[in-house]
Design a protein around this motif. Structure first.
Motif, mmCIF file in Angstrom:
data_model
loop_
_atom_site.group_PDB
_atom_site.id
_atom_site.type_symbol
_atom_site.label_atom_id
_atom_site.label_comp_id
_atom_site.label_asym_id
_atom_site.label_seq_id
_atom_site.Cartn_x
_atom_site.Cartn_y
_atom_site.Cartn_z
ATOM 1 N N ASN A 125 -10.579 -5.846 -5.390
ATOM 2 C CA ASN A 125 -11.961 -5.350 -5.437
ATOM 3 C C ASN A 125 -12.962 -6.384 -4.935
ATOM 4 N N LYS A 171 -2.695 -2.803 -1.821
ATOM 5 C CA LYS A 171 -3.546 -1.719 -2.334
ATOM 6 C C LYS A 171 -2.766 -0.416 -2.456
ATOM 7 N N LYS A 172 -1.987 -0.091 -1.433
ATOM 8 C CA LYS A 172 -1.178 1.133 -1.468
ATOM 9 C C LYS A 172 -0.188 1.090 -2.634
ATOM 10 N N ALA A 227 -0.486 -0.670 -5.449
ATOM 11 C CA ALA A 227 -1.241 -0.581 -6.700
ATOM 12 C C ALA A 227 -1.697 0.856 -6.975
ATOM 13 N N GLU A 228 -2.123 1.543 -5.927
ATOM 14 C CA GLU A 228 -2.543 2.937 -6.096
ATOM 15 C C GLU A 228 -1.362 3.826 -6.481
ATOM 16 N N ARG A 229 -0.239 3.630 -5.805
ATOM 17 C CA ARG A 229 0.950 4.445 -6.071
ATOM 18 C C ARG A 229 1.425 4.282 -7.515
ATOM 19 N N GLN A 265 -0.585 3.189 -9.997
ATOM 20 C CA GLN A 265 -1.761 3.319 -10.866
ATOM 21 C C GLN A 265 -1.981 2.054 -11.714
ATOM 22 N N THR A 267 -4.066 -1.065 -13.042
ATOM 23 C CA THR A 267 -5.478 -1.362 -13.291
ATOM 24 C C THR A 267 -5.739 -2.837 -13.595
#
Length: 175
Positions: free
Chosen positions: A52, A112-113, A115-117, A119, A121
């Motif tokens: 971020n 990022k991909k 971490a998104e996959r 989830q 935080t």
């Protein structure tokens, strides 16, 4: 005359090969010994940026326990332990225990991909220059360091973690 010359050349080649093997063994057994993190010592401080754009300094977490995990998206044992880390992070983040996941220099896009996959935080930072890896003597992955509220390394664990092990470790560093 030819036989003596051939014997001399073979002897020289053999000596060179033995010297190379000896040097390689010596270098592998002595590399980074001064840089490895020792249990009971202060954890080397570092500053890295998360996905971020926020800066994280290890020293900013003094007063809290830090679950410091080094990992890579290509590492199957790393991937296996991420959901357990996320689950326990949710349980312990308000109890003075923080997770800081240090990716070993992959692209921000790939991290990022990932971490998104999954989830995720908790803060994920990328050690793009490999400075933190060198300071901690990282090899192989995954490896986790438990750092107490005073910034002291109390334990390290190499290999994939189970949910129970992550919970146990977080309890160990809870202030």
């Amino acid at each position: 005359m030819v036989k003596k010359r051939r014997l001399l050349i073979r002897t020289v080649i053999l000596v060179i090969l033995l010297a190379a093997v000896g040097y390689t063994l010596y270098a592998n057994f002595t590399k980074d010994e001064g840089q490895k993190v020792a249990i009971g010592e202060k954890a080397p401080d570092f500053e890295l940026v998360d996905l971020n754009g926020e800066t994280h300094r290890l020293s900013d977490y003094e007063g809290q326990g830090v679950f410091l995990n080094f990992w890579g998206t290509y590492c199957k044992p790393c991937e296996k332990e991420m959901p357990y880390m996320e689950e326990q992070y949710q349980q312990f983040k308000d109890k003075g225990v923080q997770v800081l996941a240090v990716n070993v220099g992959e692209s921000e896009f790939a991290v990022k991909k990932f971490a998104e996959r999954h989830q995720l935080t908790f803060p994920i930072v990328i050690d793009s220059e490999n400075d933190v890896q060198s300071a901690y003597g990282i090899n192989p992955l995954p490896i986790t360091f438990l750092i107490d509220k005073d910034g002291t390394v109390i334990k390290s664990f190499t290999g994939s973690l189970t949910s129970e092990k992550v919970e146990q470790f977080m309890k160990e560093i809870q202030p």
